[in-house]
Write a protein that holds these residues in place. Structure first.
Motif, PDB file in Angstrom:
ATOM      1  N   UNK A 134       0.848  -1.198   0.000  1.00  0.00           N
ATOM      2  CA  UNK A 134       0.000   0.000   0.000  1.00  0.00           C
ATOM      3  C   UNK A 134       0.886   1.251   0.000  1.00  0.00           C
ATOM      4  N   UNK A 135       0.759   2.051  -1.049  1.00  0.00           N
ATOM      5  CA  UNK A 135       1.698   3.157  -1.271  1.00  0.00           C
ATOM      6  C   UNK A 135       1.598   4.261  -0.213  1.00  0.00           C
ATOM      7  N   UNK A 136       0.445   4.327   0.454  1.00  0.00           N
ATOM      8  CA  UNK A 136       0.280   5.349   1.502  1.00  0.00           C
ATOM      9  C   UNK A 136       0.681   4.818   2.882  1.00  0.00           C
ATOM     10  N   UNK A 137       1.227   3.613   2.928  1.00  0.00           N
ATOM     11  CA  UNK A 137       1.650   3.023   4.203  1.00  0.00           C
ATOM     12  C   UNK A 137       3.151   2.795   4.246  1.00  0.00           C
ATOM     13  N   UNK A 138       3.873   3.395   3.279  1.00  0.00           N
ATOM     14  CA  UNK A 138       5.348   3.334   3.297  1.00  0.00           C
ATOM     15  C   UNK A 138       5.887   4.760   3.164  1.00  0.00           C
ATOM     16  N   UNK A 139       7.117   4.963   3.592  1.00  0.00           N
ATOM     17  CA  UNK A 139       7.673   6.328   3.597  1.00  0.00           C
ATOM     18  C   UNK A 139       9.172   6.300   3.362  1.00  0.00           C
ATOM     19  N   UNK A 140       9.666   7.399   2.776  1.00  0.00           N
ATOM     20  CA  UNK A 140      11.109   7.524   2.521  1.00  0.00           C
ATOM     21  C   UNK A 140      11.558   8.935   2.870  1.00  0.00           C
ATOM     22  N   UNK A 141      12.856   9.147   2.799  1.00  0.00           N
ATOM     23  CA  UNK A 141      13.411  10.462   3.144  1.00  0.00           C
ATOM     24  C   UNK A 141      13.220  11.483   2.027  1.00  0.00           C
ATOM     25  N   UNK A 142      13.199  11.005   0.769  1.00  0.00           N
ATOM     26  CA  UNK A 142      13.015  11.928  -0.359  1.00  0.00           C
ATOM     27  C   UNK A 142      12.004  11.329  -1.332  1.00  0.00           C
ATOM     28  N   UNK A 143      11.449  12.199  -2.198  1.00  0.00           N
ATOM     29  CA  UNK A 143      10.516  11.715  -3.219  1.00  0.00           C
ATOM     30  C   UNK A 143      11.218  10.757  -4.178  1.00  0.00           C
ATOM     31  N   UNK A 144      12.463  11.074  -4.516  1.00  0.00           N
ATOM     32  CA  UNK A 144      13.203  10.185  -5.431  1.00  0.00           C
ATOM     33  C   UNK A 144      13.292   8.772  -4.847  1.00  0.00           C
ATOM     34  N   UNK A 145      13.661   8.702  -3.569  1.00  0.00           N
ATOM     35  CA  UNK A 145      13.785   7.395  -2.908  1.00  0.00           C
ATOM     36  C   UNK A 145      12.433   6.666  -2.908  1.00  0.00           C
ATOM     37  N   UNK A 146      11.380   7.421  -2.600  1.00  0.00           N
ATOM     38  CA  UNK A 146      10.032   6.836  -2.526  1.00  0.00           C
ATOM     39  C   UNK A 146       9.619   6.257  -3.884  1.00  0.00           C
ATOM     40  N   UNK A 147       9.745   7.087  -4.943  1.00  0.00           N
ATOM     41  CA  UNK A 147       9.290   6.624  -6.251  1.00  0.00           C
ATOM     42  C   UNK A 147      10.210   5.541  -6.834  1.00  0.00           C
ATOM     43  N   UNK A 148      11.480   5.594  -6.495  1.00  0.00           N
ATOM     44  CA  UNK A 148      12.360   4.532  -7.000  1.00  0.00           C
ATOM     45  C   UNK A 148      11.984   3.192  -6.365  1.00  0.00           C
ATOM     46  N   UNK A 149      11.543   3.230  -5.102  1.00  0.00           N
ATOM     47  CA  UNK A 149      11.085   1.988  -4.450  1.00  0.00           C
ATOM     48  C   UNK A 149       9.820   1.468  -5.138  1.00  0.00           C
ATOM     49  N   UNK A 150       8.871   2.372  -5.407  1.00  0.00           N
ATOM     50  CA  UNK A 150       7.633   1.943  -6.088  1.00  0.00           C
ATOM     51  C   UNK A 150       7.955   1.333  -7.458  1.00  0.00           C
ATOM     52  N   UNK A 151       8.853   1.994  -8.172  1.00  0.00           N
ATOM     53  CA  UNK A 151       9.241   1.509  -9.500  1.00  0.00           C
ATOM     54  C   UNK A 151       9.809   0.083  -9.429  1.00  0.00           C
ATOM     55  N   UNK A 152      10.713  -0.146  -8.466  1.00  0.00           N
ATOM     56  CA  UNK A 152      11.323  -1.466  -8.350  1.00  0.00           C
ATOM     57  C   UNK A 152      10.295  -2.517  -7.950  1.00  0.00           C
ATOM     58  N   UNK A 153       9.416  -2.180  -7.030  1.00  0.00           N
ATOM     59  CA  UNK A 153       8.407  -3.149  -6.589  1.00  0.00           C
ATOM     60  C   UNK A 153       7.485  -3.504  -7.752  1.00  0.00           C
ATOM     61  N   UNK A 154       7.111  -2.487  -8.530  1.00  0.00           N
ATOM     62  CA  UNK A 154       6.206  -2.685  -9.662  1.00  0.00           C
ATOM     63  C   UNK A 154       6.910  -3.404 -10.814  1.00  0.00           C
ATOM     64  N   UNK A 155       8.009  -2.837 -11.263  1.00  0.00           N
ATOM     65  CA  UNK A 155       8.657  -3.288 -12.497  1.00  0.00           C
ATOM     66  C   UNK A 155       9.495  -4.545 -12.304  1.00  0.00           C
ATOM     67  N   UNK A 156      10.274  -4.560 -11.216  1.00  0.00           N
ATOM     68  CA  UNK A 156      11.247  -5.632 -11.038  1.00  0.00           C
ATOM     69  C   UNK A 156      10.652  -6.853 -10.345  1.00  0.00           C
ATOM     70  N   UNK A 157       9.814  -6.596  -9.333  1.00  0.00           N
ATOM     71  CA  UNK A 157       9.317  -7.704  -8.514  1.00  0.00           C
ATOM     72  C   UNK A 157       7.856  -8.050  -8.783  1.00  0.00           C
TER      73      UNK A 157
END
Ligand code: ZN
Length: 197
Positions: free
Chosen positions: A161-184
């Motif tokens: 759930x994208x509203x239940x995770x957090x990062x220090x920067x927007x770049x870090x946050x969106x890069x995590x979403x990208x990897x979860x979506x695209x890679x895994x």
């Protein structure tokens, strides 16, 4: 430099069988999610009520609730990267008060970013015949991502759930979403779109 975030799709509605699903709350500890913590992630504060609601929803349906706790000994080599944090048996290592685990919840004390590394997590999931993992917590691109990736590589179905995770920067946050979506091939959605049946 600016980079464009590729389109990331969010699922409208995710219905999960209660008995084969676990909710994992990654590292919502004072050192990460309390303003006085050593590695405070300000955005994690906004996720506390979202995670709390999801935990309550899970408990009503008897979904297995698992908390991870970053848990370090003094002089852990990881401190060369981050400085001291989450030292075992200290206030900083405790789960934040608002999300305090119940006796019946599982607690995994983790040594590294990946909650599967050197822990009993996989064993406990298999004993409980868990197939789906809803993964929440912090930090999105560090312990959440490594745990989600490690779960996906073990062929668990990963839902974040994208509203239940957090990062220090927007770049870090969106890069995590990208990897979860695209890679895994994890499923991304809003916490309110997840139902346990
Ligand atoms: Zn750590």
């Amino acid at each position: 430099m600016s980079v464009e975030v590729p389109a990331i799709k969010l699922a409208d509605n995710v219905v999960l069988e209660s008995k084969s699903t676990a909710l994992i709350i990654v590292d919502m500890q004072n050192d990460f999610s309390h303003p006085k913590g050593k590695l405070f992630v300000p955005k994690s504060i906004e996720t506390i009520p979202v995670i709390k609601t999801l935990i309550e929803k899970a408990r009503r349906k008897k979904v297995l609730v698992i908390f991870t706790q970053d848990w370090h000994m003094k002089n852990d080599p990881e401190f060369a990267i981050w400085g001291e944090h989450a030292i075992q048996n200290t206030w900083g290592a405790e789960i934040v008060e608002e999300l305090k685990p119940l006796e019946s919840d599982v607690i995994i004390r983790k040594l590294r970013y990946d909650a599967f590394y050197g822990s009993s997590l996989d064993h406990i999931l298999r004993l409980n015949a868990i197939k789906n993992l809803v993964i929440t917590g912090t930090v999105a691109n560090i312990c959440v991502l490594h745990t989600a990736g490690s779960a996906a590589l073990r062929w668990y179905k990963v839902i974040v759930p994208v509203d239940a995770i957090s990062a220090l920067t927007d770049f870090d946050y969106y890069s995590a979403l990208r990897q979860i979506d695209f890679l895994y091939k994890g499923i991304l959605t809003k916490a309110s779109n997840i139902d346990f049946v």
